[in-house]
Motif scaffolding. Structure first.
Motif, PDB file in Angstrom:
ATOM      1  N   UNK A  35       0.881  -1.170   0.000  1.00 22.30           N
ATOM      2  CA  UNK A  35       0.000   0.000   0.000  1.00 22.30           C
ATOM      3  C   UNK A  35       0.913   1.212   0.000  1.00 22.30           C
ATOM      4  N   UNK A  36       0.999   1.867  -1.142  1.00 26.44           N
ATOM      5  CA  UNK A  36       2.098   2.822  -1.308  1.00 26.44           C
ATOM      6  C   UNK A  36       1.831   3.757  -2.477  1.00 26.44           C
ATOM      7  N   UNK A  37       2.704   4.736  -2.600  1.00 22.56           N
ATOM      8  CA  UNK A  37       2.673   5.641  -3.736  1.00 22.56           C
ATOM      9  C   UNK A  37       1.720   6.809  -3.557  1.00 22.56           C
ATOM     10  N   UNK A  38       1.829   7.740  -4.480  1.00 20.22           N
ATOM     11  CA  UNK A  38       1.015   8.946  -4.491  1.00 20.22           C
ATOM     12  C   UNK A  38       1.059   9.515  -5.902  1.00 20.22           C
ATOM     13  N   UNK A  39       0.294  10.564  -6.123  1.00 22.46           N
ATOM     14  CA  UNK A  39       0.283  11.177  -7.451  1.00 22.46           C
ATOM     15  C   UNK A  39       1.675  11.696  -7.825  1.00 22.46           C
ATOM     16  N   UNK A  40       2.402  12.219  -6.847  1.00 23.00           N
ATOM     17  CA  UNK A  40       3.724  12.783  -7.124  1.00 23.00           C
ATOM     18  C   UNK A  40       4.844  11.747  -7.085  1.00 23.00           C
ATOM     19  N   UNK A  41       4.671  10.668  -6.308  1.00 25.10           N
ATOM     20  CA  UNK A  41       5.754   9.684  -6.149  1.00 25.10           C
ATOM     21  C   UNK A  41       5.213   8.263  -6.341  1.00 25.10           C
ATOM     22  N   UNK A  42       4.699   7.954  -7.533  1.00 24.82           N
ATOM     23  CA  UNK A  42       4.242   6.581  -7.766  1.00 24.82           C
ATOM     24  C   UNK A  42       5.387   5.586  -7.738  1.00 24.82           C
ATOM     25  N   UNK A  43       6.604   6.073  -8.012  1.00 29.30           N
ATOM     26  CA  UNK A  43       7.756   5.182  -8.053  1.00 29.30           C
ATOM     27  C   UNK A  43       8.075   4.522  -6.730  1.00 29.30           C
ATOM     28  N   UNK A  44       7.665   5.130  -5.615  1.00 27.06           N
ATOM     29  CA  UNK A  44       7.897   4.494  -4.325  1.00 27.06           C
ATOM     30  C   UNK A  44       7.218   3.141  -4.240  1.00 27.06           C
ATOM     31  N   UNK A  45       6.011   3.048  -4.784  1.00 28.35           N
ATOM     32  CA  UNK A  45       5.300   1.773  -4.802  1.00 28.35           C
ATOM     33  C   UNK A  45       5.995   0.776  -5.721  1.00 28.35           C
ATOM     34  N   UNK A  46       6.485   1.259  -6.854  1.00 29.00           N
ATOM     35  CA  UNK A  46       7.178   0.389  -7.807  1.00 29.00           C
ATOM     36  C   UNK A  46       8.442  -0.195  -7.179  1.00 29.00           C
TER      37      UNK A  46
END
Length: 303
Positions: A35-46
């Motif tokens: 459960x991760x990521x955001x509009x600005x930092x989707x790469x964190x989830x990746x």
């Protein structure tokens, strides 16, 4: 209090990870929910999801903001990506906690926090999720702004013994309500204090990380280098940890292996690419080989 145990390959081999035999399917290797990521930092989830699979988990689901779900699914075809309602600031809406709690019950490990930028929403979401999923029997990893949902002495009873947290010095200062400089002056002491107060395994990140348990055990992992101080490195570490948990490793074992693997991966990349400038996305690909080498009885110094 006794000195921390220095973690080496021999220490890890005495705490072996679950083995997976030929003929097993991907479910038997574990299902991770990121459960991760955001509009600005989707790469964190990746990055976190890459870490879970490279650590050996069989399946990963990514739950993230709806606006980035499709591009994230294209960037990582190995994952099932679930789009969720989002806040005006581009974070996952706290109202999604009930649905995520149901998905957590289907997982073998849950990671919350990488790449979340709406801190207030992340705090509310993580708090509601922990309260709802505490009785599910699933281990949780909390990272980054999701740590704001925790309060010393207030960990839901059902999560005690199944919670791992991965704060850096600033996050630890917020958790304990002390200055950041006080954490930096005694990182091991801070880790021990947080572990006792939260009834969690604590990974105190930094140059030479410490791991502490609620029972008073402590460990030091000296592996790694300055190249690991780069954007996304912590997301990758949290993902590796969640992947090992999903495979069935105990929380302490998963934490020790994950921090060690992350550090040695950085050493190996530094040997080939230089001491700084390698990327967080480069780290996960080092993990499978390191797992095999350590299990085979080999020591690794970045060769």
């Amino acid at each position: 209090m006794s000195a921390p145990v220095e973690v080496t390959e021999a220490v890890l081999r005495a705490r072996p990870l679950p083995r997976h035999e030929e003929g097993e399917d991907k479910d038997s290797r574990g299902r991770a929910l990121v459960i991760a990521g955001s509009r600005e930092v989707p790469g964190g989830a990746l990055l976190a999801a890459l870490g879970t699979l490279r650590a050996g988990a069989g399946k990963v689901r990514i739950a993230t903001c709806r606006s980035v779900a499709v591009p994230l699914a294209l960037a990582m075809p190995e994952a099932r990506v679930i789009g969720l309602a989002e806040t005006a600031a581009g974070g996952i809406a706290p109202a999604e906690a009930a649905g995520l709690a149901a998905r957590a019950e289907e997982a073998d490990a849950v990671l919350v926090g990488p790449g979340m930028t709406d801190a207030d929403a992340a705090e509310a979401l993580a708090g509601a999720l922990l309260a709802r999923a505490a009785g599910a029997g699933v281990p949780f990893v909390l990272d980054a702004v999701a740590l704001r949902a925790l309060r010393p002495g207030a960990t839901p009873p059902g999560l005690r013994g199944r919670l791992v947290i991965t704060p850096h010095a600033g996050e630890m200062a917020t958790l304990l309500g002390i200055p950041r400089d006080a954490v930096l002056a005694d990182r091991l002491g801070a880790a021990r204090r947080a572990a006792a107060a939260l009834r969690a395994v604590v990974v105190m990140k930094g140059g030479g990380s410490f791991v502490a348990t609620p029972e008073g055990e402590s460990f030091h992992i000296a592996r790694g280098n300055v190249g690991l101080a780069t954007s996304g490195s912590g997301d990758t570490l949290a993902g590796i940890l969640a992947g090992l948990l999903a495979r069935g490793a105990a929380p302490l074992d998963a934490a020790l292996w994950a921090v060690f693997l992350h550090g040695v991966a950085g050493e190996r990349l530094a040997m080939r690419q230089g001491p700084v400038g390698f990327l967080a996305r480069d780290l996960p690909a080092e993990v499978p080989g390191l797992l095999a080498r350590i299990a085979a009885g080999e020591d690794d110094r970045g060769a």
